[in-house]
Design a protein around this motif. Structure first.
Motif, PDB file in Angstrom:
ATOM      1  N   ARG A 548       0.874  -1.172   0.000  1.00 62.21           N
ATOM      2  CA  ARG A 548       0.000   0.000   0.000  1.00 62.21           C
ATOM      3  C   ARG A 548       0.906   1.215   0.000  1.00 62.21           C
ATOM      4  NH1 ARG A 548      -2.049   3.836   3.537  1.00 62.21           N
ATOM      5  NH2 ARG A 548      -4.174   4.584   3.041  1.00 62.21           N
ATOM      6  N   ASP A 549       0.848   2.008  -1.084  1.00 63.01           N
ATOM      7  CA  ASP A 549       1.764   3.131  -1.177  1.00 63.01           C
ATOM      8  C   ASP A 549       1.291   4.093  -2.254  1.00 63.01           C
ATOM      9  OD1 ASP A 549       3.901   4.768  -0.677  1.00 63.01           O
ATOM     10  OD2 ASP A 549       5.439   3.257  -1.078  1.00 63.01           O
ATOM     11  N   VAL A 550       1.798   5.313  -2.196  1.00 62.04           N
ATOM     12  CA  VAL A 550       1.495   6.321  -3.207  1.00 62.04           C
ATOM     13  C   VAL A 550       2.624   6.348  -4.227  1.00 62.04           C
ATOM     14  CG1 VAL A 550       0.073   7.766  -1.726  1.00 62.04           C
ATOM     15  CG2 VAL A 550       2.549   8.115  -1.777  1.00 62.04           C
ATOM     16  N   GLU A 573       5.958  20.844 -11.800  1.00 66.22           N
ATOM     17  CA  GLU A 573       5.078  20.717 -10.645  1.00 66.22           C
ATOM     18  C   GLU A 573       4.240  19.445 -10.777  1.00 66.22           C
ATOM     19  OE1 GLU A 573       1.447  23.139  -8.379  1.00 66.22           O
ATOM     20  OE2 GLU A 573       2.544  24.053 -10.058  1.00 66.22           O
ATOM     21  N   ILE A 574       4.213  18.673  -9.716  1.00 66.42           N
ATOM     22  CA  ILE A 574       3.471  17.410  -9.693  1.00 66.42           C
ATOM     23  C   ILE A 574       2.248  17.574  -8.794  1.00 66.42           C
ATOM     24  CG2 ILE A 574       3.569  14.961  -9.139  1.00 66.42           C
ATOM     25  CD1 ILE A 574       5.366  15.767 -11.443  1.00 66.42           C
ATOM     26  N   ASP A 575       1.071  17.262  -9.340  1.00 66.20           N
ATOM     27  CA  ASP A 575      -0.139  17.342  -8.524  1.00 66.20           C
ATOM     28  C   ASP A 575      -1.069  16.162  -8.765  1.00 66.20           C
ATOM     29  OD1 ASP A 575      -0.973  17.931 -11.041  1.00 66.20           O
ATOM     30  OD2 ASP A 575      -1.955  19.839 -10.564  1.00 66.20           O
ATOM     31  N   LYS A 576      -0.541  15.126  -9.353  1.00 64.31           N
ATOM     32  CA  LYS A 576      -1.360  13.937  -9.625  1.00 64.31           C
ATOM     33  C   LYS A 576      -0.610  12.698  -9.166  1.00 64.31           C
ATOM     34  CE  LYS A 576      -3.369  15.911 -13.865  1.00 64.31           C
ATOM     35  NZ  LYS A 576      -2.545  17.139 -13.887  1.00 64.31           N
ATOM     36  N   MET A 577      -1.222  11.916  -8.295  1.00 63.87           N
ATOM     37  CA  MET A 577      -0.639  10.658  -7.837  1.00 63.87           C
ATOM     38  C   MET A 577      -1.762   9.639  -7.658  1.00 63.87           C
ATOM     39  SD  MET A 577       2.287  11.827  -5.054  1.00 63.87           S
ATOM     40  CE  MET A 577       3.197  10.295  -5.178  1.00 63.87           C
ATOM     41  N   PHE A 578      -1.359   8.407  -7.488  1.00 66.30           N
ATOM     42  CA  PHE A 578      -2.300   7.328  -7.179  1.00 66.30           C
ATOM     43  C   PHE A 578      -1.880   6.677  -5.867  1.00 66.30           C
ATOM     44  CE2 PHE A 578      -3.096   6.610 -11.970  1.00 66.30           C
ATOM     45  CZ  PHE A 578      -4.187   7.470 -11.943  1.00 66.30           C
ATOM     46  N   LEU A 579      -2.880   6.215  -5.127  1.00 70.71           N
ATOM     47  CA  LEU A 579      -2.636   5.376  -3.957  1.00 70.71           C
ATOM     48  C   LEU A 579      -2.938   3.942  -4.366  1.00 70.71           C
ATOM     49  CD1 LEU A 579      -2.077   4.866  -0.930  1.00 70.71           C
ATOM     50  CD2 LEU A 579      -4.502   5.318  -0.507  1.00 70.71           C
ATOM     51  N   PRO A 608      -7.389   7.972  -6.481  1.00 69.53           N
ATOM     52  CA  PRO A 608      -6.745   9.196  -6.975  1.00 69.53           C
ATOM     53  C   PRO A 608      -6.318  10.103  -5.826  1.00 69.53           C
ATOM     54  CG  PRO A 608      -9.103   9.392  -7.195  1.00 69.53           C
ATOM     55  CD  PRO A 608      -8.849   8.008  -6.655  1.00 69.53           C
ATOM     56  N   ILE A 609      -5.196  10.819  -6.048  1.00 69.03           N
ATOM     57  CA  ILE A 609      -4.693  11.767  -5.063  1.00 69.03           C
ATOM     58  C   ILE A 609      -4.321  13.053  -5.787  1.00 69.03           C
ATOM     59  CG2 ILE A 609      -2.786  12.271  -3.476  1.00 69.03           C
ATOM     60  CD1 ILE A 609      -2.731   9.366  -2.715  1.00 69.03           C
TER      61      ILE A 609
END
Length: 874
Positions: A548-550, A573-579, A608-609
């Motif tokens: 379990r990680d981003v 600039e990063i503003d999109k990640m997944f968990l 989504p993050i």
């Protein structure tokens, strides 16, 4: 293979006599007698010296020019006298007991004047007798190449020694040496450069080389292997031996391009040699009992990857090379190498074939002047040549290298039989040197720090109790991302010292801003028995992972750990990640000949993050604006999706070899071609999976070395297709690198999920010119910089069934709104980026200027930039 059978009878006295006779014969053969005479008159030369240089063994001839000296196989006996040209004799087990040594009058000064006068004139290939002779040598090489035989085999003995070089006498009374006089017992004078050295490691290998022309097959059967030295202090010590063998590999002048220092050098008798080298006939002399013509050669441009040296060619119609001496020019573009010399000698067998029997090389290495210097000595002897038909059983199978089950357990009897070059006293006592070092006060703390720095892991064991658990990677303890800001992580893995087949690996992490806890755990069972870690080649294992990680969507393409503190800084600039919450069961089955079968079953929950959402089209209250950038503020989002999939694939890389580190397994070099094909199936309704899909992907990689020292070209083609309708996280995302540090096989100016496709093909071509152009520019050539050109192309398409902006898909329960910043490619317009780089800056730094050539008008487009990399190479 020759086998001698001794039948046992009641003949004890005869057996004792046989043993005594053998002992006496061995004792007698342990000496060499010589008669030194003038080559022209035949008169004896009194008071001439015969010396094993560097081994403190020498004698002087009597009034009749005669002498007796101990036999030492593998050493070089130098015979010299004032007014004569010294003669160097390589002592082997086949060297006669009685030698007649003919010394020539020293006309060196006259020859030097003649050569300088000759070379002062403009070099021309036209009407040049040296060039005409070399054309005949090159044309005749096919007749003398061993590969012209239907079969051949021989035994190959190789010894590689690594040591400290050029130790000064003045240093022995100060510093570390003054307090540890026992170090003096392990030092010796090197016979190749007559400098004081301290051997640190020795690796010996005895192998049987076999060959069949049709159908073509070549195999190496390792019969014995023995390694000792500083590499024993590191669990990944096999890296040192593997790298030494790959970098300082055997030289085959019969190949057009000679592989050395992981580069390609033009052979002095290769097809391109006449255009690459300048040749001069400098002498006619005897080498042993054969009259030879000596040719000196040097590259047209001294900084190109080529040799200087001498060829000794038989003065007859065979044009056989009898002896070859190679070095590299002092202003060569090769890094770290202060001096290199290679000596090869060819011997005529009783059957008439000429074969390479001696191949010795020593290399003096220096990083910077205030650091210690190193020396590598590679000694190779070939013997027991045979050309009879080889049984098919020995050639069966795809493996190019096979190792005898007892290769690393051979005893003294084996090494006494096959060791054709005796170990020096210092080489024989390396084990004692290592014991002394480990007993030094404070040494264990120095070793602890070196292991953490080099291996990126901290061991929990000791010499008496080898590490069962390693802590690391060290460079992932602290990192950062936009969601967690600062992130701390603790990682560990078990080793084969805990269990030979069962391995555990994992980490726990904490995000400071997000206040989230993360974890990853792996259990691996290996079907073979790795030496230290389960990933060692060939890997044959089954692994279960739960995590379990981003992560960024593009993190899966990066070869380094996503939590590497150095690569966690991004250029945009990063503003999109997944968990991710993932459970996976994988299977890997590799063969030593390069074939790999792999499979994986995985179920994964993705949330989504940040500035990213999962918005199914059928849940949207109003029709979408047809523009890709439009986002409906009243849309309904899912907090997660789940997919379950199974992947099966094959990979073939003939000749590929690896070095194992505690964190990764890296190819030893990238010369092997790669072919890969895989297919993934998604299952709807199984283990919570919500989507049914099929995704096929392939890859082809090839490295091409260009002739005439023009460097190498790496080309990699990838292609794939997502055949079904899927949400955008399952579409094909570009292999994007968002960091300042260069990553292989990635695009440098594409943003995170900038293009989403369900069909794609990418081509990446890099050309390392090895300084071919810079070396010809005045003043700039002194920097020894090297040029790098690259082009990366991505062709992509999104079929109608996966386009969320088409009216026909507005009620789809599968498709989702694309996140902000995602675009659809024009299938007739590929994405292209080009790069111009300079590497070998300070012998370490690689800098690339990257420029985007298409899709530059997009609001989020990165049009250009600089990327960096620390790259060490010869």
């Amino acid at each position: 293979m020759r086998i001698m059978i001794i039948k046992r009878h009641n003949y004890l006295p005869a057996a004792i006599f046989l043993v005594l006779f053998t002992l006496v014969a061995t004792t007698v053969r342990a000496q060499i007698t010589g008669h030194i005479v003038d080559a022209k008159t035949g008169d004896p030369i009194p008071k001439a010296s015969a010396i094993y240089r560097g081994n403190q063994t020498s004698v002087v001839s009597d009034e009749e020019g005669r002498f007796t000296i101990e036999r030492h196989a593998g050493w070089k006996l130098t015979v010299s006298s004032i007014g004569y040209v010294p003669q160097v004799i390589n002592i082997t087990r086949n060297t006669p007991d009685n030698l007649v040594i003919k010394l020539k009058s020293d006309s060196k000064q006259i020859e030097e004047v003649t050569v300088k006068k000759h070379r002062a004139s403009r070099y021309s290939r036209k009407d040049n007798p040296a060039v005409e002779l070399m054309k005949k040598v090159i044309a005749a090489r096919k007749k003398t190449d061993l590969r012209s035989h239907d079969f051949y085999q021989y035994n190959d003995y190789q010894k590689i020694m690594l040591g400290l070089n050029d130790l000064k006498i003045d240093d022995l009374d100060s510093g570390v040496f003054a307090k540890r006089k026992w170090l003096l017992n392990h030092m010796e004078v090197c016979p190749y450069n007559e400098k004081l050295i301290l051997p640190l490691s020795v690796d010996e290998t005895v192998a049987q080389k076999i060959y069949r022309r049709d159908p073509h097959a070549e195999k190496t059967i390792i019969k014995g292997q023995n390694a000792t030295g500083i590499n024993d202090m590191f669990q990944t010590g096999d890296i040192l031996n593997a790298v030494l063998k790959d970098v300082f590999t055997d030289i085959d002048i019969y190949q057009d391009n000679i592989r050395l220092f992981q580069k390609r050098f033009t052979s002095p008798i290769g097809n391109d040699a006449i255009q690459f080298y300048r040749y001069y006939i400098t002498d006619t002399l005897f080498v042993g009992n054969d009259q030879c013509i000596r040719l000196d050669f040097t590259p047209n441009n001294q900084q190109d990857f080529g040799f200087r040296g001498q060829l000794y060619v038989l003065a007859d119609s065979s044009y056989q090379v009898k002896r070859c001496e190679l070095t590299i020019p002092h202003n060569s573009d090769v890094n770290w190498v202060e001096n290199m010399q290679c000596l090869q000698e060819y011997t005529k067998l009783a059957s008439g074939e000429w074969v390479l029997t001696v191949d010795d090389m020593f290399v003096e290495l220096m990083a910077v002047k205030f650091f210690s210097k190193f020396i590598v000595v590679r000694t190779t002897r070939r013997s027991d040549f045979a050309f009879e038909e080889i049984p098919n059983a020995l050639l069966r199978g795809h493996r190019a290298v096979m190792k005898d089950a007892y290769a690393e357990m051979q005893g003294d009897d084996f090494w006494n039989q096959y060791r054709q070059v005796e170990l020096t006293q210092s080489e024989s006592s390396i084990g004692g040197l290592m014991e002394h070092l480990q007993e030094m006060k404070g040494f264990k703390y120095i070793l602890f720090g070196l292991k953490a720095l080099i291996e990126n892991f901290v061991e929990t064991g000791s010499k008496e109790h080898p590490s069962k658990v390693d802590i690391g990677p060290v460079n992932t303890i602290i990192s950062q991302n936009f969601y967690d800001k600062v992130r701390f992580r603790a990682s560990a893995q078990t080793t084969a010292n805990l269990h030979p087949h069962l391995f555990l690996k994992g980490y726990v992490a904490r995000g400071i801003k997000s206040k989230q806890n993360y974890y990853s755990g792996e259990v691996t069972y290996t079907f073979n028995r790795p030496g230290y870690l389960p990933r060692e080649f060939p890997k044959q294992a089954i692994t279960f992972q739960s995590m379990r990680d981003v992560a960024l969507p593009s993190d899966k393409f990066i070869q380094t750990d996503k939590d590497n503190m150095f690569t966690s800084f991004k250029v945009t600039e990063i503003d999109k990640m997944f968990l991710y919450n993932r459970q996976a069961l994988s299977f890997d089955f590799e063969q030593e000949w390069g074939f790999k079968l792999y499979a994986e079953a995985k179920t994964e929950r993705v949330s989504p993050i940040g500035n990213i959402d999962f918005k199914p089209l059928n849940l949207q209250p109003a029709p979408l604006d047809p523009q890709p950038s439009a986002i409906n503020p009243q849309s309904t989002s899912l907090d997660h999706i789940r997919y379950t999939e199974a992947t099966i694939g094959i990979r073939y890389a003939p000749g590929e070899t690896f070095i194992n580190t505690k964190q990764h397994r890296w190819p030893l070099n990238l010369d092997a071609p790669v072919f890969r094909l895989q297919h993934t199936m998604g299952f709807d309704g199984f283990l919570g999976g919500q989507y049914k899909y099929n995704f096929t992907e392939g890859e082809i990689y090839k490295r091409v070395w260009l002739p005439m020292s023009w460097g190498k070209i790496d080309a990699r083609l990838k292609f794939g297709a997502q055949w079904n309708q899927v949400p955008y996280p399952l579409l094909i995302m570009p292999v994007a690198n968002l960091g300042y540090i260069l990553e292989d096989q990635t695009f440098n100016l594409i943003n995170n999920m900038e293009f989403l496709n369900d069909r794609y093909a990418s081509l990446m071509v890099d050309w390392d010119l090895n300084g071919k152009i810079f070396n010809r520019i005045p003043l700039l050539h002194r920097l020894k910089w090297r040029e790098w050109l690259g082009v990366k192309v991505l062709w992509g398409a999104l079929t109608d069934k996966n386009n969320p902006y088409l009216a026909q898909n507005m009620n789809s329960s599968v498709l989702m709104e694309f996140p902000e910043g995602c675009n659809i490619m024009d299938k007739k317009r590929p994405y292209v980026e080009m790069s111009f780089g300079i590497h070998n800056i300070f012998k370490l730094v690689h800098v690339e200027y990257v420029r985007r050539l298409s899709y530059r008008s997009l609001p989020t487009a990165n049009k250009q930039g600089l990327r960096f990399l620390i790259r060490t190479m010869f």
